[in-house]
Scaffold this motif. Structure first.
Motif, short mmCIF file in Angstrom:
data_model
loop_
_atom_site.label_atom_id
_atom_site.label_comp_id
_atom_site.label_asym_id
_atom_site.label_seq_id
_atom_site.Cartn_x
_atom_site.Cartn_y
_atom_site.Cartn_z
N PHE B 160 0.85 -1.19 0.00
CA PHE B 160 0.00 0.00 0.00
C PHE B 160 0.89 1.24 0.00
O PHE B 160 0.64 2.19 -0.73
CB PHE B 160 -0.91 -0.02 1.23
CG PHE B 160 -1.75 1.22 1.36
CD1 PHE B 160 -2.65 1.57 0.36
CD2 PHE B 160 -1.65 2.04 2.47
CE1 PHE B 160 -3.42 2.72 0.46
CE2 PHE B 160 -2.42 3.18 2.59
CZ PHE B 160 -3.31 3.52 1.58
N VAL B 348 -9.50 -6.33 -7.72
CA VAL B 348 -9.29 -4.96 -7.22
C VAL B 348 -10.49 -4.11 -7.61
O VAL B 348 -11.02 -4.24 -8.72
CB VAL B 348 -8.02 -4.34 -7.82
CG1 VAL B 348 -7.72 -2.99 -7.17
CG2 VAL B 348 -6.83 -5.26 -7.65
N PRO B 350 -12.21 0.08 -7.28
CA PRO B 350 -11.91 1.46 -6.86
C PRO B 350 -12.17 1.59 -5.36
O PRO B 350 -13.16 1.06 -4.86
CB PRO B 350 -12.90 2.29 -7.68
CG PRO B 350 -13.26 1.42 -8.84
CD PRO B 350 -13.22 0.02 -8.33
N ARG B 351 -11.29 2.30 -4.68
CA ARG B 351 -11.38 2.33 -3.22
C ARG B 351 -12.65 3.01 -2.74
O ARG B 351 -13.09 2.79 -1.62
CB ARG B 351 -10.14 3.00 -2.65
CG ARG B 351 -8.91 2.19 -3.00
CD ARG B 351 -7.66 2.78 -2.46
NE ARG B 351 -7.25 3.99 -3.15
CZ ARG B 351 -6.08 4.58 -2.94
NH1 ARG B 351 -5.24 4.10 -2.05
NH2 ARG B 351 -5.75 5.67 -3.60
N HIS B 377 -6.59 -6.51 1.42
CA HIS B 377 -5.75 -5.32 1.49
C HIS B 377 -6.65 -4.13 1.18
O HIS B 377 -6.74 -3.68 0.03
CB HIS B 377 -4.61 -5.41 0.48
CG HIS B 377 -3.84 -6.69 0.55
ND1 HIS B 377 -3.26 -7.14 1.72
CD2 HIS B 377 -3.53 -7.63 -0.39
CE1 HIS B 377 -2.64 -8.29 1.49
NE2 HIS B 377 -2.79 -8.60 0.22
N GLY B 379 -6.63 -0.99 1.81
CA GLY B 379 -6.07 0.29 1.38
C GLY B 379 -5.88 0.38 -0.12
O GLY B 379 -5.97 1.45 -0.72
N ASP B 380 -5.62 -0.76 -0.76
CA ASP B 380 -5.44 -0.80 -2.21
C ASP B 380 -6.72 -1.17 -2.95
O ASP B 380 -6.70 -1.30 -4.17
CB ASP B 380 -4.39 -1.86 -2.57
CG ASP B 380 -3.01 -1.53 -2.07
OD1 ASP B 380 -2.61 -0.37 -2.22
OD2 ASP B 380 -2.33 -2.43 -1.55
N ASN B 382 -7.87 -4.07 -2.80
CA ASN B 382 -7.54 -5.43 -3.27
C ASN B 382 -8.28 -6.46 -2.42
O ASN B 382 -7.90 -6.75 -1.29
CB ASN B 382 -6.03 -5.63 -3.18
CG ASN B 382 -5.55 -6.92 -3.80
OD1 ASN B 382 -4.38 -7.25 -3.70
ND2 ASN B 382 -6.40 -7.68 -4.45
N GLY B 420 -5.02 -8.26 -8.35
CA GLY B 420 -4.18 -7.24 -7.74
C GLY B 420 -2.79 -7.72 -7.45
O GLY B 420 -1.84 -6.94 -7.38
#
Lengths: 416, 486
Positions: B160, B348, B350-351, B377, B379-380, B382, B420
C-alpha cells in the motif's frame, strides 16, 4: 521518403482532416520539418494511422516536442502526429487518488486539477509546455524522484493506438493491478517508436501538509556529496536532495526539500538545525518560491542538460573526479546539477559550446573507467549521440519487440 | 514430450548429464508436489522436474529443452494462487528451488543481488541486521521466492505504501526460451532503451526464467505503530478505510478481516483475543519518524472513533505489534479449520466502492450456499474473498468457480481489475476476455511472439490460447526480416 514527398502527404491528409487540424512541423533536435496532423478524436488519429500504414509513411508521435531531443533523431519521418488536440482531464477521483487525462493535456493543467489535495508526480520543471503524452513517451522524472520515482512508476494504465490503428489498453484505473502484461511500462520511454498514446491514468499522492527547504553551502561538489550521503545514512528521507555547482572545483549548494506533516517537519527541522548549524531554513512562501527555483534548475535556462550520468551512490565521488578530468581535457567547464542520493550528475554548458565538443565529451564519458556501472543519457545532441550502452541480447530483444508490435514500421525507428 | 518413450529417455539422460541426479526429478511419487501450485483444484503432473543451481545450468537445460521442443513451466516455491506454476499438458517444470544464494548485499547503495530461489522472508531477515528491508511482503513470504515474486509482480500488505515488486526490481538475469541469457543489469537509475525490466516483471513465466534478481532495499522505519480496531459491522470497517484514504493519510498497511475469518483465527493457534461480537477487524500500520507516527496515529484514532468501534488496540514494541498482526498473518492457516480447501480469489475495486463490492461478494456466496471468509488489502481496494470448499464435492467446486467468476465480473464492471497480486495464471483466463478487448489480447500475443514465438514457456497461461493462435496464423514471426529498428 514516400513517393511524391511532403506534398503528397499534405494532399492526402487534407482529404482526411479539416484544415485546422493540419500544419507543419518546423523541425528541431535533428528531426527534419514535415507535415503535421493534429487529430481531435481517437477515431481521427486512427484514420491518420491507417493512411500512413497504407502509404508506408513513417509517423513521429509528438506532444509539444519539449523532450524530442532526449533520444536520437529518427532514421526517417514523413509525418508528425500531434496529440495537442487530444487534451483534457477525463477523470479526477480524489477519494481514489487517481487522475486520467488525454495525451495532449498540458502538465500544468494536471497540476492545477489536483492542487491542494494531491501531489502529482513527477514534479517537472516545464509544466506549462510539457504534455502528459510527451512526459510518458520520454519516460521523464522530476525533482521529487527520490521519494516517488520516475513517471513509469506513476502510470496505472494507458490507452494507445498501435501502428495498425488498433486501440489497445494496458493496465487500468485502480491503484493496484497485475492483470496481463505491463505493456504500458514498455510504452513509457519508448520515444514514439511503439504507439500513439491517447489517454493515461496516474496515481496521486496525498499533498504534504507543509514544505520546507534547507540550504547549506559546501566547499566543493565532492564535499556536498559526502554531506548528502551522511544525511542519508542518518535516516533522512527528504522529498528531494539536490547539489548545484557552477563547476567541479568551486563551492556547491546543497538543498534538501522536506515535505510532510507539520509536526513531523518541525521536529525534522530542529534536528537538522542541530546537525547543520550553518544551514539556512526556508518555510512558507519563501520555501514555495525556492522550491520553484530548484525545480526550474532541472532545466536551466529552459534547456535540459545535454549530458546526464547515472551511477550508484557509492561510485558517485570517483565518477565526479573522472568527469572533471574528461571535461578539463576538452576545455569544457560544465555547471553541475547533482542528485547525490539518486547518484545522477547533469552537465550544463554555456550557450555557444560547439555540439561537436559535447559529442566528444559524451564519447569520453561513455568510455570512462567504471562506466559499466554508469549510464549516460544524452539530450539534444541529435545524431551525434553515442550509441546506447546496451547488452547485445537486450538490443536484439528490443528489435524483436519493435518488429512484433509495429510490424509495418508505421512509427519511427532508431530512437531509444 | 514428443510421445516417443525412447526420445523421452534420451532427453532425461541428456538433462541428467547436465544437472546431475540432484537436478532431475523423474520418479512419479516425487513429481506429485509439482502437479499444482496453491490452487489445488487444478493439477496436471509434469513429465520431469529440473532443479538447476544457477544461470549457467538453467541456460544449458533450456537449450536442450528447446532442441526437443518441450513445454517449460517455470516454478518458484509453488505458492501462487492462480495456477501459474501448474503444468497444463505435461512438459518439464524448471524450479528455482536450488538457487538460494544471496550474491551481494550492498548496504551503501541499498540493494541486494540474489538468486531467484531466495525466500522472500530470508532476504528481509538478512537485511534487517543492516537496518534495511525488502518491502514487498506477500502473505506467503515465509515460503515464496523472489523469482516467483518477480513473475507475479507480487504485493502484500505493505505494498500500500511501498508499491508492488515492479517498483523494487533494479536488475535481472533471465534465461530465454532458447537458452540464451538476457542480462538487464542494475542498479542504475533508468533503462538504456526500452524498459525491459518493467515489461518482464509480472509476465508469469511466459517470457523467460529469471535466475538472478537485483532488488532495491528500503530503510527500516524508525517507529512503527499498529492500530487494531474491532467493529460491529464489515461496512463500518470499510467506511473507516475510506475515511483514512480520503483524509490523505498514507499508512504502510490497511487490512480487514471479516467475521468468519475472526472465528477461524480465534479457534486456531493464531488466536488473537478478538471479542466474539466483532464482525470485522481493521489493522492499520503506520511508520515513519516518531513525531510523524504520533501525529498520524492521533488522526487515525479520531477517524476510527467516527465509525463507533467496539475497541481499538495499539502497539509500538515489536512483540506487541506481532501479536496484533498474528490474526492477519495466521488467517489463511486458520482457515484450514473451516474447510479442507480454500479458494482465494483476488480482485481490485476502486477504493471508493469498497463497501459496495464487499457486500456483493458476500451476497454472491450466500446465494450459492458457500461460506465466505474475507481477508483483504483494503487500502489498495484489493479484495481476497476466500471461499471455503471441499474439492471432493464436485457440485461445491462448480459453485465456487461460478461465484469466483461472478465476483470478478462485478469488480470489472465497477471499474476494477481482475487481479491485484496473484496474477492470471490458469484461473482467470476466461475473465481476461471480460477485462480486455480482442485488440488488447492481440497486442499481448504480439508481445509474447517477441519472447517465445513457439509458446513453449508456460503455455496456456495468462493470455487465452485461442487469441494467440488466431494472431499467429495471421502474421509472420517476429524474428523475420522486418528491418525496423526500435
Amino acid at each position: 521518403m514516400s513517393a511524391g514527398g511532403p506534398g503528397r502527404v499534405r494532399d492526402a491528409l487534407a482529404r482526411l482532416l479539416p484544415a485546422e487540424r493540419l500544419g507543419e512541423f518546423s523541425g528541431r533536435d535533428g528531426v527534419p520539418g514535415c507535415p503535421l496532423a493534429a487529430p481531435a478524436t481517437p477515431e481521427e488519429a486512427a484514420e491518420v494511422l491507417r493512411l500512413a500504414r497504407a502509404e508506408r509513411w513513417v509517423v513521429l508521435p509528438l506532444g509539444n516536442g519539449t523532450k524530442l531531443g532526449w533520444a536520437r533523431p529518427p532514421e526517417r519521418v514523413e509525418l508528425v502526429l500531434s496529440s495537442k488536440n487530444l487534451a483534457g482531464v477525463t477523470s479526477y477521483e480524489p477519494a481514489d487518488g487517481t487522475l486520467s487525462a488525454r495525451a495532449g493535456t498540458p502538465w500544468a493543467e494536471l497540476v492545477a486539477t489536483t492542487a491542494g489535495r494531491h501531489h502529482l508526480s513527477p514534479e517537472l520543471p516545464d509544466p506549462a509546455t510539457a504534455t502528459l503524452g510527451g512526459v510518458l513517451g520520454a519516460g521523464a522524472s522530476g525533482l521529487d524522484r527520490l521519494r516517488h520515482g520516475p513517471v513509469r512508476h506513476q502510470v496505472l494504465g494507458i490507452q494507445a493506438l498501435h501502428g495498425d490503428a488498433s486501440r489497445v489498453k494496458s493496465g487500468g484505473r485502480v491503484v493496484k493491478n497485475v492483470t496481463g502484461y505491463d505493456l504500458h511500462r514498455l510504452w513509457c520511454g519508448s520515444h514514439g517508436t511503439l504507439c500513439f498514446v491517447l489517454e493515461a491514468t496516474l496515481r496521486l499522492y496525498a499533498a504534504p501538509g507543509e514544505v520546507a527547504l534547507v540550504h547549506l553551502c559546501t566547499a566543493s561538489p565532492a564535499e556536498g556529496v559526502a554531506r548528502a550521503h551522511a544525511l542519508w545514512r542518518g535516516g533522512r528521507q527528504p522529498l528531494a536532495l539536490v547539489l548545484d555547482s557552477a563547476d567541479f572545483a568551486g563551492p556547491a549548494e546543497l538543498t534538501l526539500v522536506l515535505a510532510g506533516r507539520a509536526e513531523a517537519l518541525a521536529s525534522e527541522l530542529a534536528s537538522l538545525r542541530a546537525e547543520l548549524p550553518a544551514a539556512e531554513v526556508l518555510r512558507g512562501a519563501a520555501a514555495v518560491e525556492a522550491r520553484a527555483a530548484l525545480r526550474a534548475g532541472e532545466c536551466p535556462g529552459g534547456s535540459f542538460a545535454p549530458l546526464v550520468l547515472a551511477t550508484r551512490p557509492s561510485l558517485l565521488a570517483p565518477l565526479l573526479e573522472a568527469l572533471a578530468g574528461a571535461a578539463r581535457e576538452l576545455g569544457l567547464s560544465p555547471a553541475l546539477r547533482i542528485h547525490p542520493l539518486l547518484a545522477t550528475v547533469a552537465l550544463s554548458f554555456p550557450a555557444g559550446v560547439e555540439p561537436e565538443r559535447l559529442a566528444r565529451l559524451a564519447l569520453r564519458l561513455a568510455e570512462l573507467p567504471g562506466s559499466r556501472h554508469a549510464a549516460l543519457h544524452c539530450r539534444g545532441l541529435g545524431a551525434r549521440m553515442p550509441p546506447l550502452a546496451q547488452p547485445e541480447a537486450a538490443r536484439e530483444l528490443s528489435l524483436r519487440l519493435k518488429r512484433s508490435l509495429d510490424p509495418d514500421g508505421v512509427f519511427v525507428a532508431g530512437r531509444p | 514430450m514428443g510421445g516417443a518413450p525412447t526420445r523421452a529417455r534420451d532427453l532425461q539422460a541428456e538433462l541428467l548429464s547436465l544437472l546431475g541426479p540432484a537436478g532431475v526429478v523423474a520418479e512419479p511419487t516425487r513429481l506429485l508436489p509439482y502437479e499444482s501450485d496453491a490452487l489445488a483444484m487444478l493439477s496436471v503432473r509434469p513429465e520431469l522436474v529440473l532443479l538447476p543451481r544457477d544461470t549457467r545450468e538453467t541456460a544449458a537445460a533450456m537449450k536442450v529443452l528447446a532442441t526437443h521442443g518441450v513445454a517449460v513451466v517455470p516454478r518458484g516455491a509453488g505458492t501462487g494462487l492462480a495456477g501459474g506454476a501448474t503444468p497444463v499438458a505435461g512438459g518439464v517444470v524448471v524450479s528455482t528451488a536450488r538457487m538460494r544464494d544471496v550474491l551481494e548485499l550492498n548496504v551503501a547503495d541499498r540493494y541486494a543481488r540474489v538468486q531467484a530461489g531466495v525466500v522472500n522472508v530470508d532476504l528481509s531477515s538478512l537485511c534487517a541486521h543492516e537496518g534495511l528491508a525488502y518491502a514487498p511482503d506477500p502473505s506467503s513470504q515465509m515460503a515464496c521466492t523472489i523469482g516467483g515474486n518477480v513473475a507475479n509482480n507480487s504485493g502484500g500488505p505493505h505494498c500500500f505504501k511501498h508499491g508492488a515488486t515492479t517498483r523494487h526490481v533494479l536488475g535481472l538475469v533471465i534465461v530465454l526460451q532458447d537458452g540464451s541469457v538476457l542480462e538487464l543489469p542494475g542498479p542504475e537509475l533508468d533503462p538504456a532503451g526500452y524498459d525491459l525490466l518493467g515489461l518482464f516483471v509480472g509476465s508469469e513465466g511466459t517470457f523467460g526464467i529469471a535466475t538472478e534478481v537485483t532488488v532495491r532495499l528500503v530503510p527500516v522505519p524508525q517507529v512503527v505503530e499498529v492500530c487494531l480496531a474491532l467493529f460491529r459491522s464489515l461496512d463500518a470497517a470499510c467506511d473507516a478505510v475510506s475515511d483514512v484514504i480520503a483524509a490523505g493519510l498514507e499508512p504502510a498497511a490497511l487490512e480487514i478481516l471479516d467475521k468468519l475469518t475472526i472465528d477461524a483465527v480465534e479457534r486456531s493457534v493464531f488466536a488473537a483475543g478478538y471479542p466474539r461480537e466483532a464482525e470485522a477487524v481493521l489493522l492499520i500500520e503506520l511508520e515513519g519518524s516518531e513525531p510523524d507516527v504520533s501525529a498520524q496515529t492521533r488522526d487515525v484514532l479520531a477517524l476510527l472513533a467516527r465509525r463507533d468501534p467496539l475497541e481499538v488496540r495499539q502497539a509500538r514494541d515489536p512483540q506487541a505489534r506481532k501479536k496484533l498482526w498474528a490474526g492477519r498473518k495466521g488467517a489463511f492457516g486458520a482457515m484450514g479449520r473451516v474447510a479442507p480447501d480454500l479458494y482465494v480469489a483476488d480482485a481490485v475495486v476502486p477504493r471508493t466502492r469498497l463497501r459496495e463490492l464487499v457486500a456483493r461478494t458476500v451476497a454472491i456466496c450466500r446465494e450459492r450456499n458457500l461460506r465466505l471468509a474475507t481477508v483483504f488489502h483494503a487500502g489498495d481496494g484489493n479484495l481476497h474473498p476466500n471461499i471455503c470448499y471441499d474439492r471432493r464435492d464436485a457440485d461445491e467446486v462448480r459453485r465456487v468457480l461460478e461465484a469466483g467468476h461472478l465476483i470478478l465480473a462485478e469488480c470489472i464492471a465497477a471499474g476494477g481489475a481482475l487481479t491485484g497480486e496473484h496474477g492470471v495464471g490458469l484461473e482467470k483466463l476466461a475473465e481476461m476476455e471480460l477485462y480486455f478487448t480482442p485488440e488488447d489480447l492481440t497486442a499481448a500475443c504480439h508481445l509474447r511472439d517477441a519472447f517465445d514465438p513457439e509458446r513453449r514457456l508456460n503455455p496456456g497461461k495468462l493470455v487465452p490460447t485461442h487469441a494467440c493462435l488466431e494472431v499467429r496464423s495471421a502474421r509472420p514471426p517476429a524474428d523475420g526480416d522486418g528491418g525496423a529498428r526500435p
